[in-house]
Scaffold this motif. Structure first.
Motif, mmCIF file in Angstrom:
data_model
loop_
_atom_site.group_PDB
_atom_site.id
_atom_site.type_symbol
_atom_site.label_atom_id
_atom_site.label_comp_id
_atom_site.label_asym_id
_atom_site.label_seq_id
_atom_site.Cartn_x
_atom_site.Cartn_y
_atom_site.Cartn_z
ATOM 1 N N UNK A 111 -28.658 33.512 -12.284
ATOM 2 C CA UNK A 111 -29.435 32.274 -12.310
ATOM 3 C C UNK A 111 -29.476 31.675 -13.711
ATOM 4 N N UNK A 112 -29.237 32.508 -14.710
ATOM 5 C CA UNK A 112 -29.257 32.030 -16.086
ATOM 6 C C UNK A 112 -28.093 32.641 -16.855
ATOM 7 N N UNK A 167 -19.867 29.678 -0.997
ATOM 8 C CA UNK A 167 -21.333 29.598 -1.034
ATOM 9 C C UNK A 167 -21.924 30.976 -1.333
ATOM 10 N N UNK A 168 -21.359 32.036 -0.727
ATOM 11 C CA UNK A 168 -21.847 33.389 -0.992
ATOM 12 C C UNK A 168 -21.583 33.792 -2.446
ATOM 13 N N UNK A 169 -20.419 33.436 -2.971
ATOM 14 C CA UNK A 169 -20.112 33.712 -4.376
ATOM 15 C C UNK A 169 -21.142 33.061 -5.283
ATOM 16 N N UNK A 170 -21.446 31.797 -5.015
ATOM 17 C CA UNK A 170 -22.410 31.085 -5.849
ATOM 18 C C UNK A 170 -23.799 31.711 -5.747
ATOM 19 N N UNK A 187 -18.726 30.711 -12.577
ATOM 20 C CA UNK A 187 -17.657 31.121 -13.495
ATOM 21 C C UNK A 187 -18.020 32.449 -14.154
ATOM 22 N N UNK A 188 -19.247 32.569 -14.646
ATOM 23 C CA UNK A 188 -19.683 33.803 -15.309
ATOM 24 C C UNK A 188 -19.664 34.968 -14.322
ATOM 25 N N UNK A 189 -20.075 34.747 -13.088
ATOM 26 C CA UNK A 189 -20.026 35.804 -12.071
ATOM 27 C C UNK A 189 -18.600 36.282 -11.866
ATOM 28 N N UNK A 190 -17.674 35.349 -11.730
ATOM 29 C CA UNK A 190 -16.275 35.706 -11.487
ATOM 30 C C UNK A 190 -15.669 36.477 -12.658
ATOM 31 N N UNK A 191 -16.003 36.071 -13.877
ATOM 32 C CA UNK A 191 -15.489 36.758 -15.070
ATOM 33 C C UNK A 191 -15.962 38.207 -15.092
ATOM 34 N N UNK A 192 -17.199 38.433 -14.680
ATOM 35 C CA UNK A 192 -17.835 39.747 -14.842
ATOM 36 C C UNK A 192 -17.772 40.654 -13.626
ATOM 37 N N UNK A 193 -17.225 40.170 -12.511
ATOM 38 C CA UNK A 193 -17.195 41.044 -11.344
ATOM 39 C C UNK A 193 -16.144 42.126 -11.549
ATOM 40 N N UNK A 194 -16.475 43.305 -11.062
ATOM 41 C CA UNK A 194 -15.578 44.451 -11.233
ATOM 42 C C UNK A 194 -14.475 44.468 -10.196
ATOM 43 N N UNK A 195 -13.603 45.462 -10.296
ATOM 44 C CA UNK A 195 -12.523 45.577 -9.318
ATOM 45 C C UNK A 195 -13.059 45.914 -7.936
ATOM 46 N N UNK A 196 -12.290 45.523 -6.916
ATOM 47 C CA UNK A 196 -12.748 45.776 -5.526
ATOM 48 C C UNK A 196 -12.605 47.227 -5.172
#
Length: 172
Positions: A12-13, A4-7, A163-172
């Protein structure tokens, strides 16, 4: 971090390219392409920055998807058509040459939903697939309007921002 936090952190677009693969459709007769565009823009607030109809030709499909992947104004390429088993159905062959990370759950869930809610055992003829190429998500759906509505409503729209968020998130 929970799902839920990831989403919640997802954009939003998202910026989309819609590709209809067909030897017979044009912009006036492309019902499925219009459904995808309407669901993305009017129902979900995403943008369609590119829309094309390409012939059932592997080279032409590959070129169109490659343009979407290379375009910084495209996060997601959504294809419809050419996912069956007829000789001219070559969308999957074109897309698979570009995918570096497959999302097998999309095809699996799509076929399950198609079986349960739409076409019964004929769902086994669908080769719908999805994956990632560079920083672009690719979803390949059948060309029928029923299949497009099912894929968009039940799978793509609920998760495309995530999906787009996950693709674009940087390294931890």
């Amino acid at each position: 971090m929970t799902h839920v936090e990831h989403k919640r952190e997802a954009p939003s677009s998202v910026k989309c390219m819609v590709l209809t693969v067909s030897d017979t459709r044009n912009t006036d007769t492309d019902k499925s392409g219009k459904i995808i565009i309407e669901k993305l823009t009017e129902e979900s607030g995403h943008s369609v920055n590119e829309y094309k109809i390409v012939k059932d030709d592997q080279k032409g499909i590959t070129e169109a998807v490659t343009q979407g992947i290379a375009d910084p104004d495209i996060d997601v390429v959504l294809l419809n058509g050419g996912t069956g088993i007829a000789e001219r159905d070559v969308t999957i062959e074109a897309v698979q040459t570009l995918i570096t990370k497959e999302l097998p759950g999309f095809g699996e869930l799509f076929r399950m939903l198609s079986y349960n809610e739409d076409i019964g055992s004929a769902a086994l003829l669908s080769r719908a697939t999805a994956g990632i190429s560079e920083k672009t998500a690719i979803f390949s759906m059948p060309g029928s309007s029923g299949a497009v509505k099912l894929a968009m409503d039940r799978l793509i729209l609920p998760e495309v921002s995530h999906v787009v968020r996950e693709i674009n998130k940087g390294p931890k």
